[in-house]
Structures are given as structure tokens and as C-alpha cells.
Design a protein around this motif. Structure first.
Motif, PDB file in Angstrom:
ATOM      1  N   PRO A  83       0.804  -1.222   0.000  1.00  0.00           N
ATOM      2  CA  PRO A  83       0.000   0.000   0.000  1.00  0.00           C
ATOM      3  C   PRO A  83       0.837   1.273   0.000  1.00  0.00           C
ATOM      4  N   VAL A  84       0.304   2.287  -0.696  1.00  0.00           N
ATOM      5  CA  VAL A  84       0.884   3.623  -0.709  1.00  0.00           C
ATOM      6  C   VAL A  84      -0.242   4.639  -0.562  1.00  0.00           C
ATOM      7  N   VAL A  85       0.132   5.841  -0.160  1.00  0.00           N
ATOM      8  CA  VAL A  85      -0.830   6.941  -0.052  1.00  0.00           C
ATOM      9  C   VAL A  85      -0.399   8.054  -0.991  1.00  0.00           C
ATOM     10  N   HIS A  86      -1.378   8.708  -1.620  1.00  0.00           N
ATOM     11  CA  HIS A  86      -1.131   9.852  -2.492  1.00  0.00           C
ATOM     12  C   HIS A  86      -2.039  10.995  -2.066  1.00  0.00           C
ATOM     13  N   LEU A  87      -1.505  12.212  -2.049  1.00  0.00           N
ATOM     14  CA  LEU A  87      -2.325  13.391  -1.811  1.00  0.00           C
ATOM     15  C   LEU A  87      -2.131  14.360  -2.968  1.00  0.00           C
ATOM     16  N   HIS A  88      -3.245  14.759  -3.575  1.00  0.00           N
ATOM     17  CA  HIS A  88      -3.263  15.795  -4.612  1.00  0.00           C
ATOM     18  C   HIS A  88      -3.651  17.087  -3.919  1.00  0.00           C
ATOM     19  N   LEU A  89      -2.758  18.069  -3.946  1.00  0.00           N
ATOM     20  CA  LEU A  89      -2.936  19.306  -3.199  1.00  0.00           C
ATOM     21  C   LEU A  89      -3.267  20.455  -4.148  1.00  0.00           C
ATOM     22  N   LEU A 149       2.653  19.969  -7.582  1.00  0.00           N
ATOM     23  CA  LEU A 149       3.373  18.749  -7.927  1.00  0.00           C
ATOM     24  C   LEU A 149       4.773  18.821  -7.337  1.00  0.00           C
ATOM     25  N   GLN A 150       5.262  17.680  -6.893  1.00  0.00           N
ATOM     26  CA  GLN A 150       6.633  17.589  -6.403  1.00  0.00           C
ATOM     27  C   GLN A 150       7.550  17.219  -7.563  1.00  0.00           C
ATOM     28  N   HIS A 151       8.793  17.672  -7.467  1.00  0.00           N
ATOM     29  CA  HIS A 151       9.802  17.298  -8.460  1.00  0.00           C
ATOM     30  C   HIS A 151      10.692  16.238  -7.824  1.00  0.00           C
ATOM     31  N   ARG A 152      10.676  15.032  -8.394  1.00  0.00           N
ATOM     32  CA  ARG A 152      11.451  13.931  -7.838  1.00  0.00           C
ATOM     33  C   ARG A 152      12.944  14.159  -8.091  1.00  0.00           C
ATOM     34  N   PRO A 153      13.763  13.939  -7.068  1.00  0.00           N
ATOM     35  CA  PRO A 153      15.205  14.149  -7.249  1.00  0.00           C
ATOM     36  C   PRO A 153      15.822  13.095  -8.178  1.00  0.00           C
ATOM     37  N   THR A 154      16.979  13.418  -8.707  1.00  0.00           N
ATOM     38  CA  THR A 154      17.658  12.515  -9.644  1.00  0.00           C
ATOM     39  C   THR A 154      18.158  11.244  -8.973  1.00  0.00           C
ATOM     40  N   TRP A 155      18.318  11.233  -7.627  1.00  0.00           N
ATOM     41  CA  TRP A 155      18.815  10.041  -6.946  1.00  0.00           C
ATOM     42  C   TRP A 155      17.731   8.989  -6.709  1.00  0.00           C
ATOM     43  N   LYS A 156      16.455   9.343  -6.956  1.00  0.00           N
ATOM     44  CA  LYS A 156      15.382   8.368  -6.746  1.00  0.00           C
ATOM     45  C   LYS A 156      15.543   7.188  -7.708  1.00  0.00           C
ATOM     46  N   GLU A 157      15.335   5.995  -7.178  1.00  0.00           N
ATOM     47  CA  GLU A 157      15.479   4.782  -7.980  1.00  0.00           C
ATOM     48  C   GLU A 157      14.374   4.669  -9.034  1.00  0.00           C
ATOM     49  N   ILE A 158      13.172   5.089  -8.665  1.00  0.00           N
ATOM     50  CA  ILE A 158      12.024   4.980  -9.562  1.00  0.00           C
ATOM     51  C   ILE A 158      11.604   6.379 -10.007  1.00  0.00           C
ATOM     52  N   GLN A 159      11.508   6.582 -11.302  1.00  0.00           N
ATOM     53  CA  GLN A 159      11.064   7.833 -11.925  1.00  0.00           C
ATOM     54  C   GLN A 159      11.837   9.065 -11.442  1.00  0.00           C
ATOM     55  N   PRO A 160      13.176   9.036 -11.524  1.00  0.00           N
ATOM     56  CA  PRO A 160      13.940  10.217 -11.119  1.00  0.00           C
ATOM     57  C   PRO A 160      13.689  11.399 -12.063  1.00  0.00           C
ATOM     58  N   ASP A 161      13.800  12.610 -11.514  1.00  0.00           N
ATOM     59  CA  ASP A 161      13.737  13.854 -12.281  1.00  0.00           C
ATOM     60  C   ASP A 161      12.415  14.049 -13.016  1.00  0.00           C
ATOM     61  N   LYS A 162      11.327  13.525 -12.453  1.00  0.00           N
ATOM     62  CA  LYS A 162       9.997  13.710 -13.050  1.00  0.00           C
ATOM     63  C   LYS A 162       9.120  14.460 -12.053  1.00  0.00           C
ATOM     64  N   TRP A 163       8.078  15.092 -12.553  1.00  0.00           N
ATOM     65  CA  TRP A 163       7.075  15.740 -11.707  1.00  0.00           C
ATOM     66  C   TRP A 163       6.043  14.695 -11.321  1.00  0.00           C
ATOM     67  N   ASP A 164       5.599  14.762 -10.071  1.00  0.00           N
ATOM     68  CA  ASP A 164       4.742  13.712  -9.524  1.00  0.00           C
ATOM     69  C   ASP A 164       3.705  14.310  -8.577  1.00  0.00           C
ATOM     70  N   THR A 165       2.795  13.453  -8.157  1.00  0.00           N
ATOM     71  CA  THR A 165       1.777  13.798  -7.177  1.00  0.00           C
ATOM     72  C   THR A 165       2.407  14.583  -6.027  1.00  0.00           C
ATOM     73  N   ALA A 166       1.696  15.571  -5.497  1.00  0.00           N
ATOM     74  CA  ALA A 166       2.227  16.433  -4.429  1.00  0.00           C
ATOM     75  C   ALA A 166       2.894  15.623  -3.334  1.00  0.00           C
ATOM     76  N   CYS A 167       2.237  14.567  -2.919  1.00  0.00           N
ATOM     77  CA  CYS A 167       2.798  13.711  -1.878  1.00  0.00           C
ATOM     78  C   CYS A 167       2.457  12.267  -2.178  1.00  0.00           C
ATOM     79  N   GLY A 168       3.450  11.436  -2.126  1.00  0.00           N
ATOM     80  CA  GLY A 168       3.235  10.012  -2.308  1.00  0.00           C
ATOM     81  C   GLY A 168       4.213   9.274  -1.430  1.00  0.00           C
ATOM     82  N   GLY A 169       3.710   8.291  -0.714  1.00  0.00           N
ATOM     83  CA  GLY A 169       4.613   7.554   0.147  1.00  0.00           C
ATOM     84  C   GLY A 169       4.071   6.197   0.514  1.00  0.00           C
ATOM     85  N   HIS A 170       4.960   5.373   0.984  1.00  0.00           N
ATOM     86  CA  HIS A 170       4.610   4.017   1.377  1.00  0.00           C
ATOM     87  C   HIS A 170       4.031   3.973   2.780  1.00  0.00           C
ATOM     88  N   VAL A 171       3.163   3.007   2.972  1.00  0.00           N
ATOM     89  CA  VAL A 171       2.620   2.727   4.292  1.00  0.00           C
ATOM     90  C   VAL A 171       3.590   1.766   4.962  1.00  0.00           C
TER      91      VAL A 171
END
Length: 173
Positions: free
Chosen positions: A36-42, A51-73
Motif C-alpha cells: 500500500p501507498v498513499v497519495h495526496l493531490h494538493l 506537484l513535487q519534483h522527484r530528485p535525480t537520486w530516486k530509484e524509480i522515476q527520477p527527475d519527473k514531476w509527480d503527485t504532491a505527496c506520495g509515500g509508502h505505508v
């Protein structure tokens, strides 16, 4: 910076029933164990979407714009607690009213997530985490629609935007 690959997540069925646990590393290594994960559209009062800008060090979808907040439970954590924890960690916000949008399964070649999606209208200041994010900003809906399909956004964000916001008015409460 790097994600904690040993962090424990629940393994769930599509109805949210927990059936076991898995590490972050295992969840993202192609095992496709449903977690499970949670997403918030703000949104702001003008209907713009943060939208948040994902950093280049992220393993999944680096350097892309994404949902304001997304995280694992986390393993043993409630959905509501995870949502509030993640929003506080990523955006520095604690005073918001989350409105449920829906629950669905997102699948990619590397993972399967049971997404609990929410939206909130918020007029305060957003303070994106300097450790977890590469900033963020509000996008006008037309700006988002013009960029869909052009590799600016994560596929998950695009799917969710089409699913929830191209069908209903953004300011509907």
C-alpha cells in the motif's frame, strides 16, 4: 541520499488485508508484491495543482514531476497515519482535510501498489522537504493537460490525473 532498502512494508491483498511483510528493496526489485501507498493531490483555491519534483537520486522515476505527496505505508501503520506522516515529511503541512478519491492497483514492470488516493484544498505555505524532494510548484490545469504524454510527469501521476481529475471538477468538495 538514498532510500532505506530495509524499511518494512506490508504485503496486502486488493481489499487491503495484510498477508505479510516485505522490505522496500524487495518491493521494488521486480517482485511485484502488492504493497500500500498513499497519495495526496494538493490544490490551491484557484484550482492549481501542486506537484513535487522527484530528485535525480530516486530509484524509480527520477527527475519527473509527480503527485504532491506520495509515500509508502509502513508495516503496522494505518493508512490515515501514513498519509499525515508523509504529507508532513514531504510538504511540511499538518493542517489539511483529506478527501478520499479512491483506491486502485497501480502496476509497472517493477512493482504493484495498492494506491489510496486523496485530495485536499490548501491555501497555506508548502515547504517541500529538501532531503526527499527537488522542490515543487503549483501547475495550472491547462499546463498539466498540455504536458500529458510528454515524459514530464511520472506515469503514475498521469494515470491518476486522468482517472480522477479529467472527469470531475477540481474544486468540487
Amino acid at each position: 541520499m538514498k532510500d532505506n532498502c530495509q524499511e518494512l512494508f506490508p504485503i496486502v491483498e486488493e481489499d487491503g488485508t495484510v498477508t505479510g511483510s516485505i522490505t522496500r528493496g524487495q518491493a521494488h526489485n521486480g517482485s511485484r508484491a502488492l504493497h500500500p501507498v498513499v497519495h495526496l493531490h494538493l490544490f490551491n483555491l484557484q484550482g492549481d495543482l501542486y506537484l513535487q519534483h522527484r530528485p535525480t537520486w530516486k530509484e524509480i522515476q527520477p527527475d519527473k514531476w509527480d503527485t504532491a505527496c506520495g509515500g509508502h505505508v509502513g508495516y503496522g501503520e494505518s493508512i490515515e497515519h501514513a498519509l499525515h506522516r508523509e504529507v508532513n515529511e514531504e510538504l511540511g503541512i499538518t493542517d489539511f482535510q483529506a478527501i478520499p478519491l479512491g483506491i486502485y492497483v497501480f502496476e509497472s514492470t517493477r512493482e504493484r501498489e495498492l494506491v489510496y488516493a486523496y485530495k485536499a484544498v490548501y491555501q497555506g505555505n508548502v515547504h517541500p522537504s529538501q532531503e526527499e524532494l527537488n522542490g515543487g510548484r503549483f501547475f495550472h490545469p491547462q499546463e498539466i493537460q498540455d504536458a500529458l504524454g510528454k515524459s514530464l510527469f511520472t506515469p503514475n501521476f498521469e494515470d491518476e490525473y486522468r482517472r480522477f481529475f479529467l472527469q470531475i471538477p477540481i474544486n468540487e468538495k
